[in-house]
Design a protein around this motif. Structure first.
Motif, PDB file in Angstrom:
ATOM      1  N   TRP A  50      42.872  43.335  44.972  1.00  0.00           N
ATOM      2  CA  TRP A  50      42.089  44.016  44.238  1.00  0.00           C
ATOM      3  C   TRP A  50      42.385  43.706  42.658  1.00  0.00           C
ATOM      4  O   TRP A  50      41.652  43.453  41.536  1.00  0.00           O
ATOM      5  N   GLU A  51      43.639  43.473  42.573  1.00  0.00           N
ATOM      6  CA  GLU A  51      44.354  43.228  41.056  1.00  0.00           C
ATOM      7  C   GLU A  51      43.839  41.761  40.613  1.00  0.00           C
ATOM      8  O   GLU A  51      43.519  41.714  39.506  1.00  0.00           O
ATOM      9  N   ARG A  52      43.859  40.795  41.748  1.00  0.00           N
ATOM     10  CA  ARG A  52      43.376  39.776  41.365  1.00  0.00           C
ATOM     11  C   ARG A  52      41.773  39.482  41.147  1.00  0.00           C
ATOM     12  O   ARG A  52      41.487  38.884  40.039  1.00  0.00           O
ATOM     13  N   ASP A  53      40.875  40.257  41.521  1.00  0.00           N
ATOM     14  CA  ASP A  53      39.567  40.408  41.447  1.00  0.00           C
ATOM     15  C   ASP A  53      39.420  41.041  40.218  1.00  0.00           C
ATOM     16  O   ASP A  53      38.407  40.610  39.465  1.00  0.00           O
ATOM     17  N   ARG A  89      39.324  56.486  40.776  1.00  0.00           N
ATOM     18  CA  ARG A  89      40.461  56.724  41.738  1.00  0.00           C
ATOM     19  C   ARG A  89      41.256  55.093  41.914  1.00  0.00           C
ATOM     20  O   ARG A  89      41.383  55.186  43.085  1.00  0.00           O
ATOM     21  N   ALA A  90      40.797  54.381  41.201  1.00  0.00           N
ATOM     22  CA  ALA A  90      41.365  53.048  41.376  1.00  0.00           C
ATOM     23  C   ALA A  90      42.819  52.949  41.664  1.00  0.00           C
ATOM     24  O   ALA A  90      43.592  53.644  41.212  1.00  0.00           O
ATOM     25  N   PRO A  91      43.252  51.959  42.404  1.00  0.00           N
ATOM     26  CA  PRO A  91      44.626  51.903  42.543  1.00  0.00           C
ATOM     27  C   PRO A  91      45.441  51.404  41.303  1.00  0.00           C
ATOM     28  O   PRO A  91      46.028  50.137  41.467  1.00  0.00           O
ATOM     29  N   ILE A  92      45.698  52.245  40.158  1.00  0.00           N
ATOM     30  CA  ILE A  92      46.356  51.877  39.149  1.00  0.00           C
ATOM     31  C   ILE A  92      47.534  52.806  39.061  1.00  0.00           C
ATOM     32  O   ILE A  92      47.644  53.862  39.594  1.00  0.00           O
ATOM     33  N   GLY A  93      48.111  52.882  37.785  1.00  0.00           N
ATOM     34  CA  GLY A  93      49.115  53.895  37.527  1.00  0.00           C
ATOM     35  C   GLY A  93      50.528  53.365  37.872  1.00  0.00           C
ATOM     36  O   GLY A  93      50.759  52.527  38.849  1.00  0.00           O
ATOM     37  N   PRO A  94      51.707  53.972  37.670  1.00  0.00           N
ATOM     38  CA  PRO A  94      53.070  53.961  38.053  1.00  0.00           C
ATOM     39  C   PRO A  94      53.246  53.802  39.510  1.00  0.00           C
ATOM     40  O   PRO A  94      54.307  53.307  40.021  1.00  0.00           O
ATOM     41  N   TYR A  95      52.421  54.606  40.346  1.00  0.00           N
ATOM     42  CA  TYR A  95      52.795  54.689  41.632  1.00  0.00           C
ATOM     43  C   TYR A  95      52.096  53.438  42.541  1.00  0.00           C
ATOM     44  O   TYR A  95      52.571  52.766  43.358  1.00  0.00           O
ATOM     45  N   LEU A  96      50.527  53.279  42.385  1.00  0.00           N
ATOM     46  CA  LEU A  96      49.957  52.359  43.057  1.00  0.00           C
ATOM     47  C   LEU A  96      49.632  51.106  42.324  1.00  0.00           C
ATOM     48  O   LEU A  96      49.465  50.019  43.070  1.00  0.00           O
TER      49      LEU A  96
END
Length: 400
Positions: A50-53, A89-96
């Motif tokens: 997902w990060e690469r995309d 609710r994308a997988p971002i932030g200090p945990y995800l």
């Protein structure tokens, strides 16, 4: 004051919202999805792709220069980016967020203090090719960052690093670490600190996971035994001049994405409200208790204060100002508010909610996890005591 976004920012909102609707599956948005996969290869692989995309589609580092992998947009567009990421609710932030520390903390620091060679690393940070963790905290030094004991002794063209780092976010996934090391005499305090980039695959590096109260192992303890780090390309700023670099990074950390935090914490409060509607307390839904309703209202009001702080930060950045110690006010507000929401969730669930085998516990494991997890996150960027000291000294001019 006009609190509306510009037409350009709103056009970007439509663009990123379309991409998020396609790239973030509905299952990812269900509270507890990532918690159920905590520490698994599946979780890591999904987030890496997902990060690469995100990078390939131009939604990473939107306010970074185009030649360094970004989009060249302004702070207003960055705020819309953070807001929409949190909304989906994308997988971002200090945990995800696998790239969170690199893009939110190291990236802006390299843009300000980095050499041309170091800035060439920035596209790899945005794409997730290199996952960075932060090596500031140490055993026994507590909140006294200038009391660090990890030493770096010059030997030819390298610094030989020996010591320990602890409470390191993303350590279990990290490829490299940006760290503070002591290059001056033991008593040199702020004057003898260097900001150093360390490849965690170098000989002499050992990373051990730390299991927290919540059960997560996203923090780590690093042991550095005579690790040879080349000076060229890895010292940010000057040798012995790392304190200035570190202070800038910490100010960035304390005011990072308050508008995104506002939306994220609003989701968390909505989760608590949903639990209060379906959870019985003293024979009636918890939402009907005046004390619960009053606490919900207080959290909601504090979230609106955070939103106003976010707009103030965006305005200051747009004028080219450095928020400085003003960032400590924002940090105090968001950490206090998030803890209040988490504690409210625990009180709504009651004893049954603390047992995963109970019906309430099965439905609301994410609330139970959050109640335990946020206590560690409150320390990130400096404890409340440190923030109040900065506010008293720098903003109010009070004597020590």
């Amino acid at each position: 004051m006009d609190l509306r976004y510009s037409p350009e920012a709103e056009r970007f909102r439509k663009e990123i919202r379309r991409w998020l609707d396609e790239s973030v599956p509905p299952a990812w948005r269900v509270p507890g999805f990532w918690l159920e996969r905590d520490g698994t290869t599946e979780s890591l692989d999904l987030r890496r792709r997902w990060e690469r995309d995100r990078f390939d589609n131009g939604f990473a580092g939107v306010d970074w220069p185009v030649e360094l992998g970004g989009r060249g947009a302004g702070h207003e567009t960055r705020a819309v980016h953070d807001e929409e990421m949190a909304r989906a609710r994308a997988p971002i932030g200090p945990y995800l967020g696998l790239t969170y520390l690199g893009t939110t903390l190291l990236g802006p620091t390299l843009l300000r203090y980095g050499t041309a060679e170091q800035k060439r690393r920035l596209p790899g940070i945005l794409s997730g090719d290199t996952i960075w963790c932060q090596g500031f905290s140490e055993p026994e030094s507590g909140s006294d960052l200038a009391g660090l004991r990890t030493t770096a002794v010059r030997d030819g063209d390298a610094l030989v690093v020996t010591g320990q780092k602890i409470w390191t976010s993303m350590a279990r996934y990290g490829d490299a670490m940006f760290a503070l090391v002591r290059t001056g005499p033991p008593d040199s305090r702020h004057r003898g600190i260097t900001f150093l980039l360390i490849d965690l695959t170098l000989p002499g590096v050992e990373v051990r996971p730390i299991r927290q109260l919540s059960g997560s192992c996203d923090l780590g303890h690093e042991f550095l035994d005579a690790v040879r780090v080349p000076i060229e390309g890895n010292v940010v700023g000057e040798i012995d001049g790392g304190w200035e670099v570190a202070r800038y990074l910490l100010s960035v950390e304390r005011q990072a994405s308050p508008i995104g935090q506002y939306v994220e914490f609003l989701h968390e409060l909505d989760d608590v409200i949903a639990a209060a509607r379906r959870t019985a307390k003293d024979g009636r839904p918890a939402i009907e208790h005046p004390s619960i309703r009053a606490r919900i209202a207080r959290c909601r009001a504090d979230l609106e204060l955070l939103r106003v702080r976010a707009y103030d930060t965006m305005t200051r950045l747009g004028r080219g100002e450095d928020p400085g110690s003003e960032a400590s006010v924002t940090k105090l507000l968001w950490s206090r508010t998030r803890l209040a929401i988490a504690d409210l969730g625990a009180d709504v669930l009651g004893v049954d909610g603390q047992r995963s085998s109970a019906p309430a516990g099965e439905r609301a494991g994410h609330l139970r996890w959050r109640h335990l997890q946020v206590r560690g996150q409150r320390i990130a960027g400096g404890t409340a005591q440190i923030q109040r000291t900065l506010v008293a000294r720098d903003l109010l001019g009070l004597p020590r």
